[in-house]
Design a protein around this motif. Sequence first.
Motif, PDB file in Angstrom:
ATOM      1  N   PRO A  31     128.541-112.035 -18.631  1.00 17.70           N
ATOM      2  CA  PRO A  31     128.775-113.311 -17.953  1.00 17.70           C
ATOM      3  C   PRO A  31     128.501-114.490 -18.865  1.00 17.70           C
ATOM      4  CG  PRO A  31     126.706-112.343 -17.230  1.00 17.70           C
ATOM      5  CD  PRO A  31     127.392-111.305 -18.061  1.00 17.70           C
ATOM      6  N   LEU A  32     129.150-115.587 -18.563  1.00 13.74           N
ATOM      7  CA  LEU A  32     128.985-116.818 -19.326  1.00 13.74           C
ATOM      8  C   LEU A  32     127.738-117.538 -18.825  1.00 13.74           C
ATOM      9  CD1 LEU A  32     130.603-118.390 -21.506  1.00 13.74           C
ATOM     10  CD2 LEU A  32     131.621-119.686 -19.645  1.00 13.74           C
ATOM     11  N   THR A  33     126.760-117.744 -19.697  1.00 14.68           N
ATOM     12  CA  THR A  33     125.518-118.420 -19.347  1.00 14.68           C
ATOM     13  C   THR A  33     125.296-119.578 -20.296  1.00 14.68           C
ATOM     14  OG1 THR A  33     124.130-117.100 -20.812  1.00 14.68           O
ATOM     15  CG2 THR A  33     124.536-116.209 -18.600  1.00 14.68           C
ATOM     16  N   ALA A  34     124.340-120.429 -19.951  1.00 11.71           N
ATOM     17  CA  ALA A  34     124.002-121.539 -20.838  1.00 11.71           C
ATOM     18  C   ALA A  34     123.565-121.011 -22.203  1.00 11.71           C
ATOM     19  CB  ALA A  34     122.897-122.383 -20.211  1.00 11.71           C
ATOM     20  N   ARG A  35     122.764-119.967 -22.207  1.00 10.83           N
ATOM     21  CA  ARG A  35     122.291-119.399 -23.468  1.00 10.83           C
ATOM     22  C   ARG A  35     123.452-118.862 -24.309  1.00 10.83           C
ATOM     23  NH1 ARG A  35     120.416-114.664 -25.863  1.00 10.83           N
ATOM     24  NH2 ARG A  35     118.517-114.919 -27.108  1.00 10.83           N
ATOM     25  N   SER A  36     124.366-118.149 -23.660  1.00  7.18           N
ATOM     26  CA  SER A  36     125.480-117.574 -24.415  1.00  7.18           C
ATOM     27  C   SER A  36     126.412-118.658 -24.952  1.00  7.18           C
ATOM     28  CB  SER A  36     126.249-116.567 -23.551  1.00  7.18           C
ATOM     29  OG  SER A  36     126.876-117.192 -22.454  1.00  7.18           O
ATOM     30  N   VAL A  37     126.607-119.724 -24.195  1.00  5.92           N
ATOM     31  CA  VAL A  37     127.455-120.821 -24.669  1.00  5.92           C
ATOM     32  C   VAL A  37     126.819-121.495 -25.880  1.00  5.92           C
ATOM     33  CG1 VAL A  37     128.296-123.127 -24.091  1.00  5.92           C
ATOM     34  CG2 VAL A  37     128.649-121.239 -22.495  1.00  5.92           C
ATOM     35  N   VAL A  38     125.513-121.754 -25.810  1.00  2.00           N
ATOM     36  CA  VAL A  38     124.826-122.390 -26.935  1.00  2.00           C
ATOM     37  C   VAL A  38     124.894-121.500 -28.171  1.00  2.00           C
ATOM     38  CG1 VAL A  38     122.564-123.095 -27.799  1.00  2.00           C
ATOM     39  CG2 VAL A  38     123.306-123.821 -25.528  1.00  2.00           C
ATOM     40  N   LEU A  39     124.560-120.218 -28.011  1.00  2.63           N
ATOM     41  CA  LEU A  39     124.554-119.317 -29.160  1.00  2.63           C
ATOM     42  C   LEU A  39     125.939-119.160 -29.759  1.00  2.63           C
ATOM     43  CD1 LEU A  39     122.111-116.371 -28.357  1.00  2.63           C
ATOM     44  CD2 LEU A  39     121.824-118.241 -29.975  1.00  2.63           C
ATOM     45  N   SER A  40     126.935-118.930 -28.914  1.00  4.21           N
ATOM     46  CA  SER A  40     128.284-118.736 -29.441  1.00  4.21           C
ATOM     47  C   SER A  40     128.799-119.993 -30.132  1.00  4.21           C
ATOM     48  CB  SER A  40     129.232-118.325 -28.311  1.00  4.21           C
ATOM     49  OG  SER A  40     128.926-117.022 -27.864  1.00  4.21           O
ATOM     50  N   THR A  41     128.465-121.154 -29.578  1.00  8.51           N
ATOM     51  CA  THR A  41     128.897-122.407 -30.200  1.00  8.51           C
ATOM     52  C   THR A  41     128.266-122.570 -31.579  1.00  8.51           C
ATOM     53  OG1 THR A  41     129.194-123.456 -28.037  1.00  8.51           O
ATOM     54  CG2 THR A  41     128.959-124.906 -29.935  1.00  8.51           C
ATOM     55  N   PHE A  83     136.565-118.088 -23.417  1.00  3.59           N
ATOM     56  CA  PHE A  83     135.328-118.107 -24.181  1.00  3.59           C
ATOM     57  C   PHE A  83     134.636-116.747 -24.072  1.00  3.59           C
ATOM     58  CE2 PHE A  83     131.034-119.074 -25.336  1.00  3.59           C
ATOM     59  CZ  PHE A  83     131.064-120.203 -26.117  1.00  3.59           C
ATOM     60  N   THR A  84     134.557-116.201 -22.850  1.00  2.00           N
ATOM     61  CA  THR A  84     133.882-114.926 -22.623  1.00  2.00           C
ATOM     62  C   THR A  84     134.592-113.786 -23.344  1.00  2.00           C
ATOM     63  OG1 THR A  84     133.136-115.709 -20.455  1.00  2.00           O
ATOM     64  CG2 THR A  84     133.057-113.347 -20.836  1.00  2.00           C
ATOM     65  N   VAL A  85     135.921-113.753 -23.228  1.00  2.00           N
ATOM     66  CA  VAL A  85     136.680-112.703 -23.895  1.00  2.00           C
ATOM     67  C   VAL A  85     136.546-112.826 -25.410  1.00  2.00           C
ATOM     68  CG1 VAL A  85     138.989-111.773 -24.307  1.00  2.00           C
ATOM     69  CG2 VAL A  85     138.309-112.421 -21.994  1.00  2.00           C
ATOM     70  N   SER A  86     136.602-114.036 -25.923  1.00  2.00           N
ATOM     71  CA  SER A  86     136.528-114.230 -27.365  1.00  2.00           C
ATOM     72  C   SER A  86     135.163-113.819 -27.910  1.00  2.00           C
ATOM     73  CB  SER A  86     136.832-115.683 -27.713  1.00  2.00           C
ATOM     74  OG  SER A  86     138.170-116.001 -27.379  1.00  2.00           O
ATOM     75  N   ALA A  87     134.102-114.042 -27.141  1.00  2.00           N
ATOM     76  CA  ALA A  87     132.782-113.567 -27.566  1.00  2.00           C
ATOM     77  C   ALA A  87     132.769-112.044 -27.642  1.00  2.00           C
ATOM     78  CB  ALA A  87     131.708-114.067 -26.601  1.00  2.00           C
ATOM     79  N   ALA A  88     133.421-111.395 -26.680  1.00  2.00           N
ATOM     80  CA  ALA A  88     133.516-109.932 -26.716  1.00  2.00           C
ATOM     81  C   ALA A  88     134.355-109.467 -27.903  1.00  2.00           C
ATOM     82  CB  ALA A  88     134.114-109.421 -25.407  1.00  2.00           C
ATOM     83  N   VAL A  89     135.399-110.215 -28.225  1.00  2.00           N
ATOM     84  CA  VAL A  89     136.213-109.896 -29.408  1.00  2.00           C
ATOM     85  C   VAL A  89     135.350-109.931 -30.662  1.00  2.00           C
ATOM     86  CG1 VAL A  89     138.036-110.777 -30.917  1.00  2.00           C
ATOM     87  CG2 VAL A  89     138.430-110.605 -28.452  1.00  2.00           C
ATOM     88  N   LEU A  90     134.538-110.960 -30.798  1.00  2.00           N
ATOM     89  CA  LEU A  90     133.704-111.092 -31.992  1.00  2.00           C
ATOM     90  C   LEU A  90     132.694-109.952 -32.081  1.00  2.00           C
ATOM     91  CD1 LEU A  90     133.387-112.870 -34.429  1.00  2.00           C
ATOM     92  CD2 LEU A  90     131.783-114.284 -33.135  1.00  2.00           C
ATOM     93  N   ARG A  91     132.099-109.564 -30.959  1.00  2.00           N
ATOM     94  CA  ARG A  91     131.187-108.425 -30.965  1.00  2.00           C
ATOM     95  C   ARG A  91     131.921-107.158 -31.392  1.00  2.00           C
ATOM     96  NH1 ARG A  91     129.448-110.850 -26.161  1.00  2.00           N
ATOM     97  NH2 ARG A  91     130.585-109.335 -24.886  1.00  2.00           N
ATOM     98  N   HIS A  92     133.146-107.008 -30.910  1.00  2.00           N
ATOM     99  CA  HIS A  92     133.905-105.801 -31.249  1.00  2.00           C
ATOM    100  C   HIS A  92     134.266-105.775 -32.730  1.00  2.00           C
ATOM    101  CE1 HIS A  92     135.914-102.165 -30.146  1.00  2.00           C
ATOM    102  NE2 HIS A  92     137.096-102.596 -30.530  1.00  2.00           N
ATOM    103  N   LEU A  93     134.566-106.928 -33.297  1.00  2.00           N
ATOM    104  CA  LEU A  93     134.875-106.982 -34.721  1.00  2.00           C
ATOM    105  C   LEU A  93     133.672-106.568 -35.569  1.00  2.00           C
ATOM    106  CD1 LEU A  93     136.992-110.254 -34.948  1.00  2.00           C
ATOM    107  CD2 LEU A  93     137.810-107.909 -35.176  1.00  2.00           C
ATOM    108  N   LEU A  94     132.463-106.802 -35.070  1.00  2.00           N
ATOM    109  CA  LEU A  94     131.279-106.357 -35.791  1.00  2.00           C
ATOM    110  C   LEU A  94     131.215-104.843 -35.900  1.00  2.00           C
ATOM    111  CD1 LEU A  94     128.548-108.769 -34.383  1.00  2.00           C
ATOM    112  CD2 LEU A  94     129.271-108.600 -36.765  1.00  2.00           C
ATOM    113  N   ALA A  95     131.888-104.143 -34.994  1.00  2.00           N
ATOM    114  CA  ALA A  95     131.889-102.678 -35.004  1.00  2.00           C
ATOM    115  C   ALA A  95     133.093-102.096 -35.742  1.00  2.00           C
ATOM    116  CB  ALA A  95     131.870-102.144 -33.564  1.00  2.00           C
ATOM    117  N   ASP A  96     133.961-102.949 -36.279  1.00  2.00           N
ATOM    118  CA  ASP A  96     135.100-102.460 -37.052  1.00  2.00           C
ATOM    119  C   ASP A  96     134.569-101.833 -38.345  1.00  2.00           C
ATOM    120  OD1 ASP A  96     137.402-102.050 -38.538  1.00  2.00           O
ATOM    121  OD2 ASP A  96     138.217-104.054 -38.192  1.00  2.00           O
TER     122      ASP A  96
END
Length: 280
Positions: A32-42, A220-233
């Motif tokens: 889920p999109l939270t204040a913490r996740s928005v700050v960190l991802s930004t 924003f939420t999907v793109s954060a998941a994309v970035l996490r997935h790229l870390l596992a490439d």
Amino acid sequence: MNSTDGTAGTAGTAGAAGPDAADAARELALRPLTARSVVLSTLLGHHPPALPARALVRVGELFGIAEGTVRVALSRMVAAGDLAQTADGAYGLTARLLERQARQDDSRAPRTRQWRGEWEIAVVTAERRDAADRGALRRAMAALRLAELREGTWLRPANLLRPRPPVVVEQCTLLTGAPDGDPAELAAALWDLDGWAARARALAAAADAAAEAGDPARRFTVSAAVLRHLLADPLLPAALLPGDWPGAALRARYDAFEADLRAVLRRHTAPDWCIDHERC
């Protein structure tokens, strides 16, 4: 993005795309999109990774997160050691998260060299390792994108350029070699390539759907998941990958999102940044 913080509010617009989006989120296990996740991802996507509180509040408002919720999240992230205030009052990432930003940058634009069939091999030879040493080595091997063939033996194709941290050099004997058999079969045994590709295609489809729907919170939420997935490439040489490997396409989706987000940040943070730094 880390959204395990139960104290920050979830954005009110995150579920606005309807039941199809909700079903897709469950299927992809999107956080889920939270204040913490928005700050960190930004901040993880910003170079340098520091912004004034007012700028981060404005970003939160784009996703329906109240100013007070963002400011509470900032205070708690400082207390937890995720953020530190800079001399000019901005909030910046601490060392641990700066390392994560570097890994994310590498996953998006990996530094590679021509592959000539050789493999990196790391064999654990240190004695009397405690649990902390073993855990540190395992994390380092994951960051280096090595796979464990068996207990204490790690390897991958020698196509990446990156330094080896001291924990690897201290605990392992490092070798270079090549398998006698089919290297593509070995790669398929070491990494779940079909599973990675399937999730990459699902995320790419979800990113396209969120962009087409004009749903910024979901994008924003999907793109954060994309970035996490790229870390596992595993970032294997093309000769060892299945046909139609979706890695490049997934990176292009994230690059498009980041370009749009950067434009939004310029519109919503530039005034404060100029005022705080007396420049534009």
